[in-house]
Scaffold this motif. Structure first.
Motif, mmCIF file in Angstrom:
data_model
loop_
_atom_site.group_PDB
_atom_site.id
_atom_site.type_symbol
_atom_site.label_atom_id
_atom_site.label_comp_id
_atom_site.label_asym_id
_atom_site.label_seq_id
_atom_site.Cartn_x
_atom_site.Cartn_y
_atom_site.Cartn_z
ATOM 1 N N PRO A 47 -6.619 -7.818 -1.445
ATOM 2 C CA PRO A 47 -7.784 -7.077 -1.399
ATOM 3 C C PRO A 47 -7.683 -5.923 -0.243
ATOM 4 C CG PRO A 47 -8.403 -9.288 -0.863
ATOM 5 C CD PRO A 47 -6.899 -9.399 -1.030
ATOM 6 N N LEU A 48 -7.271 -6.487 0.820
ATOM 7 C CA LEU A 48 -7.391 -5.407 2.132
ATOM 8 C C LEU A 48 -6.393 -4.101 1.694
ATOM 9 C CD1 LEU A 48 -7.364 -7.917 5.069
ATOM 10 C CD2 LEU A 48 -9.383 -6.419 4.136
ATOM 11 N N HIS A 49 -5.140 -4.450 1.020
ATOM 12 C CA HIS A 49 -4.257 -3.365 0.874
ATOM 13 C C HIS A 49 -4.882 -2.442 -0.270
ATOM 14 C CE1 HIS A 49 -0.208 -4.797 2.566
ATOM 15 N NE2 HIS A 49 -1.143 -4.649 3.367
ATOM 16 N N LEU A 50 -5.658 -2.962 -1.454
ATOM 17 C CA LEU A 50 -6.316 -2.120 -2.124
ATOM 18 C C LEU A 50 -7.067 -1.246 -1.753
ATOM 19 C CD1 LEU A 50 -7.270 -4.801 -5.027
ATOM 20 C CD2 LEU A 50 -5.392 -2.884 -5.210
ATOM 21 N N ILE A 51 -7.811 -1.693 -0.512
ATOM 22 C CA ILE A 51 -8.827 -0.771 0.137
ATOM 23 C C ILE A 51 -7.926 0.300 1.080
ATOM 24 C CG2 ILE A 51 -10.717 -0.418 1.948
ATOM 25 C CD1 ILE A 51 -11.559 -3.509 1.245
ATOM 26 N N TRP A 52 -7.309 -0.289 2.010
ATOM 27 C CA TRP A 52 -6.578 0.600 2.925
ATOM 28 C C TRP A 52 -5.455 1.409 2.728
ATOM 29 C CZ3 TRP A 52 -10.026 1.630 6.605
ATOM 30 C CH2 TRP A 52 -10.940 0.781 6.917
ATOM 31 N N SER A 54 -5.321 2.577 -0.704
ATOM 32 C CA SER A 54 -5.597 3.773 -1.481
ATOM 33 C C SER A 54 -5.812 5.059 -0.751
ATOM 34 C CB SER A 54 -7.272 3.387 -2.295
ATOM 35 O OG SER A 54 -8.139 3.420 -1.019
ATOM 36 N N TRP A 55 -5.817 6.239 -1.568
ATOM 37 C CA TRP A 55 -5.606 7.658 -0.952
ATOM 38 C C TRP A 55 -7.127 7.664 0.044
ATOM 39 C CZ3 TRP A 55 -1.730 10.186 0.359
ATOM 40 C CH2 TRP A 55 -0.574 10.223 -0.424
ATOM 41 N N PRO A 56 -8.088 7.428 -0.486
ATOM 42 C CA PRO A 56 -9.288 7.391 0.317
ATOM 43 C C PRO A 56 -9.385 6.509 1.661
ATOM 44 C CG PRO A 56 -10.022 7.069 -1.772
ATOM 45 C CD PRO A 56 -8.463 6.932 -1.731
ATOM 46 N N GLY A 57 -8.870 5.241 1.176
ATOM 47 C CA GLY A 57 -8.659 4.367 2.650
ATOM 48 C C GLY A 57 -7.678 4.789 3.627
ATOM 49 N N THR A 58 -6.293 5.385 3.041
ATOM 50 C CA THR A 58 -5.427 5.916 3.878
ATOM 51 C C THR A 58 -5.977 7.317 4.792
ATOM 52 O OG1 THR A 58 -3.663 5.341 2.483
ATOM 53 C CG2 THR A 58 -3.193 7.023 3.923
#
Length: 554
Positions: A47-52, A54-58
């Motif tokens: 789940p952390l990778h899904l956030i960070w 993603s393009w917005p997270g990146t």
């Protein structure tokens, strides 16, 4: 415009720091799961990778990373001096070293994923990091540096909040326990892997070329070094104008335009209080501009809010926020080097003797109510200015300060003189104190709802002078009935709304008459008989009656 820019810079610095702190806390959560199993770490990672990732997270994460580093360089560039408190130095050191420590990890995980689509899982990451002692120690130190930098930043941000003290112990405990548990999880999970393959380093099919990753790491290292080197070079470049800041003792400190008054003080080794670390969240660094106020930059929003809260006059500014545009003369309001007292008589001269002395008690009236309406740091400042006023008046009259009791002061006269001379000195001290309090009231009329009022009690008689206390708390003091009587007279002055209640013994020893003042015979607890006492509404009323030598001095 400058005010808006400074406010925006602070907000961006805080926002980027909180984004990075959130990411680090999530990373530590991954390591906590290592106490359970490597599989648990993988479950938390998804789940952390899904956030960070993603393009917005990146964009949010790496924008915060580069922005925070850029603002750290900007802060370093704008500093006049590298002299600073240890906490600030550690914060900057951790902040600048952190990118160097994380480059290899970022390139091997995030950048490789961007280039090839290959995603490192925790078994691979742990094998790589645990297969080499240098990598193990470097990654552990990077985690500690990142966490320490974040904790120091949050501490500087929150320590001025009213609720901080209530939760300080819990926050400090978390600051210590979180990295410790995370490192234990890191070690436990790495040791749980199959020892036969723990030391393997391989590049599976589909991964990026190792030479490409090495070139990327090298380019980032060079870029970071160039950025820091450029800032240090610009700091030393003598292309900007020079500003001269003059201090009360005559010292003149030349600084480069754009740097703060607080940094000027630090660069010259001049003591200058700044409880909040130079962030405009307290008023302890404030200075009074005695010359050169016109044409200086306007106060920022943060500085204006603090100055409004303390009701500072127009010529008072925060030293940490004021970056002079032209020469100016200042006087620090709260002097870091004026907190103590001047030396009194030696213990050999005064200890262990019975002497006839004159005792002066003085106390501020209604100070508790006043303190409730002031900032805590401002209350300390006001008390120290008050104590400074009392101390200078007493010592310039020939007495010594025995002790401070809350906002009360006990002063002794006659440790090395006759009681007659001591009584005249004590009366002269009351005149000086009264004038000093009046000066304080004029200086802070805009900050005080009502003026400071003093109450003083004096008596003369025998007392035992000696060192009393235990260990480092031992100090020269006086005990006996005379001290108790002077204390009671100070309370008597308050009852009659007068500045002084003085025993007739003091007046007689000083050779004065002081006719026309109200007289009372009062009873002192534990003392037989009554004590004749004069009530003097204003201490300055007796100035003309003092002996010639004392009258000239006041």
């Amino acid at each position: 415009m400058k005010r808006d820019l400074a406010t925006l810079r602070k907000k961006l610095h805080l926002f980027s720091g909180l984004v990075l702190a959130t990411f680090i806390l999530g990373h530590f959560g991954n390591l906590f799961a290592g106490l359970v199993s490597v599989e648990a770490m993988e479950a938390v990672r998804q789940p952390l990778h899904l956030i960070w990732r993603s393009w917005p997270g990146t964009i949010l994460l790496y924008g915060a990373l580069f922005g925070h580093f850029a603002m750290a360089l900007d802060s370093l560039y704008r500093r006049q001096t590298l002299r600073m408190p240890p906490r600030e130095a550690l914060k900057i050191l951790f902040g600048l070293s952190l990118p160097f420590l994380l480059v290899a990890h970022v390139v091997g995980t995030r950048l490789e994923y961007t280039l090839s689509g290959f995603s490192m899982d925790y078994p691979r990451i742990l094998r790589i990091l645990w297969s080499n002692n240098f990598d193990t120690y470097k990654q552990s130190f990077a985690l500690l540096a990142a966490w320490s930098h974040g904790c120091l930043g949050i501490w500087f941000w929150l320590r001025g909040k009213a609720w901080f003290d209530r939760y300080a112990l819990a926050l400090y405990s978390a600051a210590i326990l979180v990295p410790v548990i995370a490192l234990i999880g890191f070690a436990v999970s790495a040791r749980s892997l199959d020892p036969a393959v723990q030391s393997l380093r391989w590049f599976e099919e589909g991964r990026s070329d190792p030479a490409t990753l090495a070139a990327l790491r090298q380019a980032i290292y060079i870029g970071l070094l160039l950025a820091i080197g450029t800032v240090l070079t610009l700091r030393a470049w003598p292309s900007r104008g020079r500003i001269r800041i003059t201090y009360p003792d005559g010292r003149v400190v030349p600084v480069t335009a754009g740097f703060s008054v607080l940094e000027a003080s630090r660069s010259a080794g001049i003591p200058h209080l700044s409880i909040c670390g130079g962030r405009g969240r307290c008023s302890t660094c404030r200075v009074r501009i005695t010359s050169g106020l016109h044409g200086q930059p306007d106060a920022t929003d943060a500085e204006s809010a603090t100055l409004r809260r303390i009701r500072a006059p127009a010529n008072v500014r925060l030293a940490c926020q004021l970056r002079p545009a032209k020469d100016l003369t200042i006087a620090p309001v709260l002097g870091a080097d004026s907190m103590g007292l001047k030396s009194g008589p030696s213990s050999e001269e005064a200890a262990g003797r019975e002497r006839r002395i004159t005792v002066l008690f003085c106390d501020l009236r209604d100070f508790t109510q006043l303190a409730q309406k002031q900032l805590p740091f401002d209350t300390v400042f006001l008390l120290n200015r008050y104590f400074e006023t009392i101390g200078e008046a007493v010592e310039s009259s020939g007495g010594v300060i025995d002790k401070f009791i809350g906002d009360g002061v006990l002063a002794l006269f006659g440790l090395n003189t006759t009681v007659e001379e001591a009584s005249a000195q004590a009366l002269a001290a009351t005149v000086r104190i009264s004038k000093g309090i009046a000066l304080l009231n004029r200086s802070f009329s805009s900050e005080l709802e009502k003026p400071l009022r003093i109450a003083m009690g004096m008596h003369a008689g025998p007392a035992i002078i000696g060192h009393i206390g235990y260990g480092k708390a031992t100090a020269l003091t006086a005990v006996g009935d005379t001290i108790n009587a002077a204390s009671r007279l100070e309370g008597f002055a308050k009852e009659y709304d007068a500045e002084i209640a003085v025993s007739a013994d003091v007046v007689r020893y000083a050779g004065l008459t002081l006719e026309g003042h109200e007289r009372h015979h009062i009873t002192i607890r534990g003392r037989t008989g009554t004590l004749e006492t004069l009530i003097i509404p204003k201490a300055t009323d007796i100035a003309a009656s003092l002996p010639a030598t004392e009258a000239q001095a006041v």
